[in-house]
Design an enzyme around this catalytic site. Structure first.
Site, short mmCIF file in Angstrom:
data_model
loop_
_atom_site.label_atom_id
_atom_site.label_comp_id
_atom_site.label_asym_id
_atom_site.label_seq_id
_atom_site.Cartn_x
_atom_site.Cartn_y
_atom_site.Cartn_z
N GLY A 96 0.76 -1.17 0.01
CA GLY A 96 0.18 0.01 0.10
C GLY A 96 0.79 1.29 0.15
O GLY A 96 0.47 2.28 0.73
N CYS A 97 1.83 1.30 -1.03
CA CYS A 97 2.73 2.48 -1.00
C CYS A 97 2.66 3.27 -2.21
O CYS A 97 2.31 2.40 -3.19
CB CYS A 97 4.15 1.73 -0.77
SG CYS A 97 5.68 3.01 -1.05
N PRO A 98 2.70 4.59 -2.28
CA PRO A 98 2.70 5.11 -3.51
C PRO A 98 3.71 4.61 -4.80
O PRO A 98 3.53 4.74 -5.87
CB PRO A 98 3.33 6.54 -3.29
CG PRO A 98 2.61 6.72 -1.71
CD PRO A 98 3.10 5.32 -1.21
N HIS A 99 5.23 3.85 -4.08
CA HIS A 99 5.87 3.25 -5.06
C HIS A 99 5.58 1.90 -5.52
O HIS A 99 6.36 1.35 -6.09
CB HIS A 99 7.21 3.32 -4.37
CG HIS A 99 7.67 4.70 -3.88
ND1 HIS A 99 8.10 5.54 -4.85
CD2 HIS A 99 7.86 5.15 -2.80
CE1 HIS A 99 8.55 6.60 -4.39
NE2 HIS A 99 8.46 6.53 -3.12
N THR A 100 4.68 1.33 -4.98
CA THR A 100 4.12 -0.22 -5.03
C THR A 100 3.85 -0.52 -6.64
O THR A 100 5.06 -1.36 -6.96
CB THR A 100 2.76 -0.64 -4.41
OG1 THR A 100 3.01 -0.16 -2.99
CG2 THR A 100 2.62 -2.06 -4.47
#
Length: 209
Positions: free
Chosen positions: A78-82
């Site tokens: 659940g990360c912006p970089h995922t």
């Protein structure tokens, strides 16, 4: 007057004997500590000497990856970089793996609590959403006193502790870290280093034939 003896007289006082016994014990303890440290360093001298746990709870000896180049990554769902990172990691794995290269993904919830799911959920998400074919291990800690020993080796080797999700370490066939990348660095910046290692592996195998 009798001449003085050229040799020192033996000290037979109780205090001297106690001191000698104590000194001998300290010396022996010191030697044992040094030998123990050397043994531990030899045992944990490279990344592939450690064991970890996979998403199903089974013990995995990282020695199975010895001889390959490995890109070790702390992942999160659940990360912006995922999305960008999972897709680029799978792209690298498809291009260079699995015979000479692999991505090793270690979920971690220590950055923004962006990996709260179970091991089963994390692995299923990675396969369903991004079609990953590289190993996704059990969730670990990579910071603090409870850090996974294999990951602590990576940090100690580079003196660079991950500051966020998708920090990447490139490990050579002997289990030593050769380079690291931050989350915002693209696959294009990683590809040349991976390609170079893979070429070296292929050339060595040909020479050994």
């Amino acid at each position: 007057m009798e001449p003085l003896s050229p040799y020192p007289l033996k000290c037979s006082s109780p205090k001297a004997k106690v001191f000698l016994v104590f000194f001998s014990m300290v010396l022996c303890t010191g030697i044992l500590c040094v030998l123990q440290l050397k043994f531990l360093r030899a045992k944990g001298g490279d990344f592939y000497s450690y064991e970890v746990t996979d998403a199903k709870g089974r013990t995995v000896a990282l020695s199975k990856y010895r001889g390959k180049a490995s890109l070790v990554v702390n992942v999160a769902s659940g990360c912006p970089h995922t999305e960008a990172n999972y897709r680029s990691l799978q792209e690298l794995h498809r291009e260079f793996g699995p015979s000479h290269f692999t991505v090793l993904a270690f979920p971690c919830n220590q950055f923004g609590e962006s990996e709260p799911g179970t091991n089963k959920e994390i692995e299923a998400m990675a396969k369903r959403n991004y079609g990953v074919t590289f190993p996704v291990f059990s969730k670990i800690k990579i910071l603090g006193s409870e850090a996974e020993p294999a990951y602590r080796f990576l940090v100690d080797s580079t003196k660079k502790e991950p500051r966020w999700n998708f920090w990447k370490y490139l490990v050579d066939p002997q289990g030593q870290v050769v380079k690291y990348w931050r989350p915002d660095e693209t696959a294009e910046s990683i590809r040349p280093e991976v390609a170079s290692l893979v070429r070296q592996i292929i050339m060595k195998k040909k020479e050994d034939l």
